[in-house]
Design an enzyme around this catalytic site. Structure first.
Site, short mmCIF file in Angstrom:
data_model
loop_
_atom_site.label_atom_id
_atom_site.label_comp_id
_atom_site.label_asym_id
_atom_site.label_seq_id
_atom_site.Cartn_x
_atom_site.Cartn_y
_atom_site.Cartn_z
N SER A 107 -7.40 -1.85 4.67
CA SER A 107 -8.66 -1.29 4.17
C SER A 107 -9.84 -2.26 4.28
O SER A 107 -9.66 -3.48 4.27
CB SER A 107 -8.50 -0.88 2.70
N1 SAH Z 1 -3.78 -1.45 1.10
C1 SAH Z 1 -3.27 -1.34 2.42
C2 SAH Z 1 -3.70 -0.01 2.99
C3 SAH Z 1 -2.75 0.54 3.97
S1 SAH Z 1 -3.19 2.13 4.59
C4 SAH Z 1 -3.80 -2.49 3.25
O1 SAH Z 1 -4.87 -2.99 2.92
O2 SAH Z 1 -3.16 -2.88 4.22
C5 SAH Z 1 -2.23 3.17 3.54
C6 SAH Z 1 -0.75 3.03 3.62
O3 SAH Z 1 -0.18 4.07 2.83
C7 SAH Z 1 -0.14 3.17 5.01
O4 SAH Z 1 0.59 2.02 5.30
C8 SAH Z 1 0.77 4.41 4.89
O5 SAH Z 1 1.96 4.30 5.66
C9 SAH Z 1 1.06 4.43 3.41
N2 SAH Z 1 1.48 5.72 2.87
C10 SAH Z 1 1.03 6.96 3.16
N3 SAH Z 1 1.67 7.89 2.41
C11 SAH Z 1 2.55 7.21 1.62
C12 SAH Z 1 3.51 7.60 0.64
N4 SAH Z 1 3.68 8.88 0.28
N5 SAH Z 1 4.23 6.63 0.04
C13 SAH Z 1 4.08 5.31 0.37
N6 SAH Z 1 3.20 4.89 1.30
C14 SAH Z 1 2.44 5.82 1.91
#
Ligand code: SAH
Length: 217
Positions: free
Chosen positions: A68
């Site tokens: 993010s």
């Molecule tokens: N805070 C993280 C953001 C990653 S993007 C960073 O800064 O790197 C959001 C993430 O949520 C992705 O990796 C995606 O695979 C995950 N995601 C989506 N749906 C999900 C679910 N139901 N349970 C767990 N993770 C999920």
């Protein structure tokens, strides 16, 4: 501390990020600013994007997911304002960057990621950086992690059409949850504060997150 670039120039870029992208835009929580000045965001970026790690945008991390934008991370952390004794749940570990920040700010962090490849990569970096007060798990974060509940704070880093009921149920009294809610291309951060069993909702920034993918919702 690391073998992936000139540490001192990354430190300078990180200080600049905190000043120009966070403080100048109204982030005022000193603990959040200090944590973001400490955590090496470049360590969580894939090698080919490392030089962009302190720029004002999200970065690809594989599996169609992103790390993010720093400003949105700061807004979310400031909204839930984790304190040193807090137990926190994170949904969507992704790169592990926010997990590291939460580990700096709170006592204990549980983080759930649905992609095992991303969870493994995040675990590897977090371990290398020396964090011990966190646990990364593979699973459907929309179901939360009842074994660790109740939580003082919950941060959801993927967009949901509506707030997952299981997460609301795992938020302790006085607990805060920040979650992007809305359609694929237009969402708004909702801050939910649990007061006497009743969720109080405040609307925050407009945002754009990857979708929360869940069987159960
Ligand atoms: N805070 C993280 C953001 C990653 S993007 C960073 O800064 O790197 C959001 C993430 O949520 C992705 O990796 C995606 O695979 C995950 N995601 C989506 N749906 C999900 C679910 N139901 N349970 C767990 N993770 C999920």
């Amino acid at each position: 501390m690391n073998s992936s670039g000139d540490t001192s120039s990354f430190t300078v870029l990180r200080q600049r990020m905190v000043h120009a992208q966070l403080r100048a835009r109204g982030i005022s929580d000193q603990r959040v600013l200090d944590a973001m000045a400490r955590v090496p965001r470049h360590e969580f970026a894939p090698p080919q994007y490392r030089h962009q790690a302190y720029e004002d945008h999200p970065l690809p991390i594989g599996e169609g997911q992103t790390i993010s934008q720093p400003y949105i991370v700061a807004v979310m952390l400031q909204a839930i304002s984790p304190s040193p004794a807090d137990k926190v749940l994170e949904v969507g570990t992704g790169s592990g960057y926010v997990t590291a920040l939460l580990a700096e700010l709170a006592e204990q962090v549980f983080s759930i990621e649905r992609h095992a490849v991303l969870a493994d990569a995040a675990k590897e970096v977090l371990e290398r950086l020396g964090y011990t007060n966190l646990k990364v798990m593979v699973g459907d974060g929309a179901q939360g992690f009842p074994e660790g509940a109740p939580y003082d704070a919950i941060i959801v880093s993927a967009a949901a059409a509506e707030v997952p009921p299981a997460l609301l149920a795992q938020l302790g009294d006085g607990g805060r949850m920040i979650v992007p809610v809305g359609a694929t291309d237009s969402q708004q951060l909702q801050l939910i504060r649990m007061e006497g069993g009743i969720p109080q909702i405040t609307l925050h920034e407009l945002c754009r997150f990857v979708p929360l993918v869940s069987e159960g919702t």
